[in-house]
Design an enzyme around this catalytic site. Structure first.
Site, PDB file in Angstrom:
ATOM      1  N   PHE A 127       0.847  -1.188   0.000  1.00 27.91           N
ATOM      2  CA  PHE A 127       0.000   0.000   0.000  1.00 27.91           C
ATOM      3  C   PHE A 127       0.885   1.242   0.000  1.00 27.91           C
ATOM      4  O   PHE A 127       1.938   1.258   0.663  1.00 27.91           O
ATOM      5  CB  PHE A 127      -0.916  -0.004   1.222  1.00 27.91           C
ATOM      6  CG  PHE A 127      -1.978   1.047   1.165  1.00 27.91           C
ATOM      7  CD1 PHE A 127      -3.071   0.896   0.333  1.00 27.91           C
ATOM      8  CD2 PHE A 127      -1.884   2.203   1.925  1.00 27.91           C
ATOM      9  CE1 PHE A 127      -4.062   1.875   0.258  1.00 27.91           C
ATOM     10  CE2 PHE A 127      -2.865   3.187   1.863  1.00 27.91           C
ATOM     11  CZ  PHE A 127      -3.955   3.025   1.024  1.00 27.91           C
ATOM     12  N   LYS A 220     -11.572  -1.414   9.070  1.00 31.33           N
ATOM     13  CA  LYS A 220     -11.938  -2.385   8.041  1.00 31.33           C
ATOM     14  C   LYS A 220     -12.727  -3.522   8.685  1.00 31.33           C
ATOM     15  O   LYS A 220     -13.873  -3.347   9.081  1.00 31.33           O
ATOM     16  CB  LYS A 220     -10.686  -2.883   7.322  1.00 31.33           C
ATOM     17  CG  LYS A 220      -9.900  -1.786   6.585  1.00 31.33           C
ATOM     18  CD  LYS A 220      -8.713  -2.364   5.846  1.00 31.33           C
ATOM     19  CE  LYS A 220      -7.788  -1.286   5.295  1.00 31.33           C
ATOM     20  NZ  LYS A 220      -8.414  -0.439   4.272  1.00 31.33           N
ATOM     21  N   ARG A 367     -12.687  -4.882  -6.618  1.00 29.02           N
ATOM     22  CA  ARG A 367     -12.416  -5.583  -5.363  1.00 29.02           C
ATOM     23  C   ARG A 367     -13.732  -5.837  -4.621  1.00 29.02           C
ATOM     24  O   ARG A 367     -14.529  -4.915  -4.426  1.00 29.02           O
ATOM     25  CB  ARG A 367     -11.506  -4.765  -4.447  1.00 29.02           C
ATOM     26  CG  ARG A 367     -10.117  -4.519  -4.945  1.00 29.02           C
ATOM     27  CD  ARG A 367      -9.217  -4.018  -3.836  1.00 29.02           C
ATOM     28  NE  ARG A 367      -9.877  -3.044  -2.970  1.00 29.02           N
ATOM     29  CZ  ARG A 367      -9.378  -2.617  -1.805  1.00 29.02           C
ATOM     30  NH1 ARG A 367      -8.241  -3.087  -1.365  1.00 29.02           N
ATOM     31  NH2 ARG A 367     -10.034  -1.717  -1.096  1.00 29.02           N
TER      32      ARG A 367
END
Length: 410
Positions: A127, A220, A367
């Site tokens: 990332f 998340k 995704r």
């Protein structure tokens, strides 16, 4: 699409040992949410917890809440709760500050544990924040930063730190944490794991791995809310020697002594920096209650089964130019499936218009995050059926779904 009747998904839902957990979340009616790998759904108990923190704790008890309502101990208390989900014994995880801050802390402290070595390795596909901070720590400490492929990892005698994400944020590929940790240690280096896409869906065992340090977010799969604070794991064996770069007053041995010189607190308390974001941490603490009575092994099993269903259905759409990027073998797969298509952005927008929320990653990845606690098998079947209809009718080619220069892609 593969000839798989919806009844198959319905049967899987009927046998799902985690079906009870869906009631612990406030998911909008009629929405299929496949973006928990970016922002988790709202746990039902968070609203009352935050309201109480605002109205009673802040509104009435005011500063007395630091002791009376446990604000002061939130970083350690929430940290230990997260630690239980990632295989860390109490006293090794601290929650507070952002993922970027925690990663900076971890990388700098890890490099200082190997002062005679001058190289830091990071994943070339990591990332961006992980790469940027690796470069920043390299400049700060005079280290050479090299980007590598974890599949071909070589750790030479001059490597101080290896920092990798457990799961590739684009493809959903899961790396072998145990083998890589063992390899790094055999070379005398220190490993820092980024568990942002692992905590809450993978049975990580940091203590069992012999991990050195790790970081992760809570917004998340831990469902802590937008901008929720991140966490830092530092193995107990490293805590006394750890030279953390950000030495705020709350991390001092006697913070209320207000001395002019810094002496670190014992244990993980030294990783405290400044005043924690209390309201956000109250939300995280309440969000973690969804894990009560949940078997982590069942979470992983459902994650894999959801992924297998999605991949099977995606294979039936290959004639439309759709291909599966995520590894098919479960031991190499996190909790998302990424699909490649030349019009992936337009497909993502057309799906959202139908109430199916996934996300897009440039240049061509769709995704689909699989959060087992609130996602059903029929959700996956319905989402892929919607995708089939969009591709068949070319709905995604409509002008309103084209990406403009001002489009915000999250």
């Amino acid at each position: 699409m593969a000839h798989l009747d919806r009844a198959v998904a319905e049967e899987q839902d009927a046998r799902d040992p985690l079906a009870f957990a869906r009631e612990r979340f406030s998911v909008p009616e009629g929405l299929i949410y496949l973006d928990g790998n970016s922002l988790g759904a709202l746990p039902s108990g968070v609203r009352a917890a935050v309201l109480d923190a605002v109205e009673r704790q802040w509104g009435q008890d005011l500063i007395g809440s630091w002791n009376g309502n446990g604000w002061w101990t939130l970083p350690e208390r929430v940290g230990d709760r997260i630690g239980a989900l990632v295989g860390a014994a109490p006293g090794q995880v601290l929650c507070g500050d952002s993922t970027s801050v925690q990663l900076f802390q971890a990388l700098t402290a890890a490099a200082r544990l190997r002062p005679d070595r001058r190289t830091l390795l990071t994943d070339a596909a990591n990332f961006p924040t992980d790469q940027y901070l690796s470069d920043a720590v390299g400049r700060l400490l005079g280290l050479e930063v090299r980007r590598v492929d974890p599949a071909d990892l070589e750790v030479g005698p001059d490597v101080a730190v290896v920092t990798l994400s457990a799961v590739d944020y684009r493809t959903g590929r899961l790396w072998d944490l145990e083998a890589i940790t063992r390899q790094v240690h055999a070379a005398g280096a220190v490993v820092v794991w980024d568990l942002c896409h692992a905590a809450g869906v993978l049975p990580v065992d940091l203590d069992g791995l012999g991990a050195d340090a790790a970081v992760g977010c809570t917004y998340k799969y831990l469902n802590g809310g937008p901008g929720a604070p991140a966490w830092l794991y530092l193995a107990r064996r490293h805590q006394r020697a750890a030279d953390l770069p950000l030495t705020g007053w709350m991390g001092r041995a006697d913070p209320f002594g207000l001395a002019g010189a810094y002496t670190p607190a014992e244990g993980m308390a030294r990783a405290r920096i400044g005043t924690p974001p209390v309201l956000s941490m109250v939300a995280v603490e309440a969000a973690l209650e969804v894990w009560d009575g949940v078997d982590p092994a069942a979470v992983r099993a459902k994650s894999l089964a959801l992924g297998e269903l999605l991949i099977t259905l995606a294979d039936g759409l290959r004639a439309h130019g759709l291909t599966v990027v995520t590894p098919r073998e479960g031991r190499h797969r996190g909790s998302q499936v990424s699909l490649r298509h030349a019009r992936a952005y337009e497909l993502s927008q057309a799906l959202i218009a139908r109430g199916v929320v996934g996300d897009f990653r440039a240049p061509d990845l769709l995704r689909l995050g699989l959060a087992p606690l609130y996602l059903s098998y029929t959700d996956v079947w319905d989402a892929m059926h919607a995708l089939e209809e969009i591709l068949t009718t070319k709905e995604h080619e409509a002008p309103q779904y084209r990406r403009s220069q001002t489009s915000v892609v999250t």
